[in-house]
Design an enzyme around this catalytic site. Structure first.
Site, PDB file in Angstrom:
ATOM      1  N   SER A 146      -5.921   6.932   2.272  1.00  0.00           N
ATOM      2  CA  SER A 146      -6.422   6.681   0.822  1.00  0.00           C
ATOM      3  C   SER A 146      -7.233   5.616   1.099  1.00  0.00           C
ATOM      4  O   SER A 146      -7.020   4.432   1.793  1.00  0.00           O
ATOM      5  CB  SER A 146      -5.267   6.666  -0.045  1.00  0.00           C
ATOM      6  OG  SER A 146      -5.679   6.153  -1.209  1.00  0.00           O
ATOM      7  N   TYR A 168       3.167   2.917  -2.658  1.00  0.00           N
ATOM      8  CA  TYR A 168       2.527   4.053  -2.013  1.00  0.00           C
ATOM      9  C   TYR A 168       1.269   3.581  -1.294  1.00  0.00           C
ATOM     10  O   TYR A 168       1.194   3.863   0.011  1.00  0.00           O
ATOM     11  CB  TYR A 168       1.902   4.765  -2.978  1.00  0.00           C
ATOM     12  CG  TYR A 168       0.951   5.781  -2.725  1.00  0.00           C
ATOM     13  CD1 TYR A 168       1.280   7.003  -2.213  1.00  0.00           C
ATOM     14  CD2 TYR A 168      -0.532   5.622  -2.851  1.00  0.00           C
ATOM     15  CE1 TYR A 168       0.426   8.174  -1.833  1.00  0.00           C
ATOM     16  CE2 TYR A 168      -1.497   6.545  -2.681  1.00  0.00           C
ATOM     17  CZ  TYR A 168      -1.042   7.739  -2.100  1.00  0.00           C
ATOM     18  OH  TYR A 168      -1.910   8.608  -1.617  1.00  0.00           O
TER      19      TYR A 168
END
Length: 245
Positions: A146, A168
């Site tokens: 990401s 995350y």
């Protein structure tokens, strides 16, 4: 079965019963590949396989929990029996914590759960599947990362990545670092390993708040899975090219 399957590219996508993972599997199926739909939930897995087959894909279910050693070993055995090798592995399975999430307030069990799935799970599956990948003429590994894992983007003034993520985002940074080490070790073996940034995709990980469709998010992983033999390795990519670490 082996004679028929060996004429096709054999792929495994983890977390492929929904979202981006499903669309990656669909993209592989549309290319005539034989694609394993890796997923924990039996009903969702078989529903995804049925849907892919209805669209003409050569799809098969792979019971797979990336956090469980026995499950991963069984998945290796299934692919070994079915195809005898693996050409493409996409480590797509992942979980998200809260968002935004301050590191000073995060629950440590949440951190452990995120690392277990998003990092250790990738290592577990990759290492288990490597003997099968080594039998491929053109082996590829794609890890789903990401933009939020990029330390450069995280520290660039004016770049908005959606607020503080104490759990995350660091797991994706961790995954990026691990991928670099794999690329170093696998240099010269023909195995290309890269990380993909799908973009801000509407999935259940973000409450379907993303601005891109899962199909759009799947595009970069599919591109990295189909790199030529002289393609890059050990890099982070999105649809626009290389993303800084």
């Amino acid at each position: 079965m082996l004679a028929v399957v060996n004429e096709k590219t054999i792929a495994l996508v983890t977390g492929a019963n929904k979202g981006i993972g499903y669309e990656i599997a669909a993209g592989f199926g549309a290319r005539g590949w034989s694609v394993g739909v890796g997923a924990r939930d039996e009903l969702r897995r078989e529903d995804a396989v049925a849907k892919l087959r209805a669209a003409g894909a050569d799809a098969f279910g792979v019971p797979l929990d990336v956090t469980d050693d026995e499950s991963v070993i069984a998945a290796v055995g299934l692919i070994e029996e079915r195809a005898g090798r693996l050409d493409v592995l996409v480590n797509n399975a992942g979980v998200a914590g809260g968002w935004p999430e301050d590191p000073t307030a995060i629950d440590l069990d949440t951190v452990r759960r995120l690392v277990e799935t998003n990092v250790i799970g990738v290592i577990r599956v990759t290492n288990a599947m490597l003997p099968l990948l080594r039998r491929s003429a053109h082996p590829r590994i794609v890890n789903q990362s990401s933009h939020v894992g990029s330390l450069t983007l995280q520290t660039t003034p004016g770049v908005d990545l959606g607020g503080i993520s104490g759990g995350y985002a660091p797991t994706k940074t961790f995954l990026n670092a691990v991928t670099i080490q794999y690329a170093k070790e696998l240099s010269g073996t023909g195995i290309l390993i890269n990380n993909a940034c799908p973009g801000y995709v509407a999935t259940d990980l973000n409450g379907f708040s993303g601005t891109q469709t899962p199909e759009q998010g799947a595009a970069i992983a599919i591109r990295l899975a189909t790199l030529p033999d002289d393609g890059p390795t050990g890099r982070l990519f999105d649809d626009n090219g290389v993303v800084p670490w």
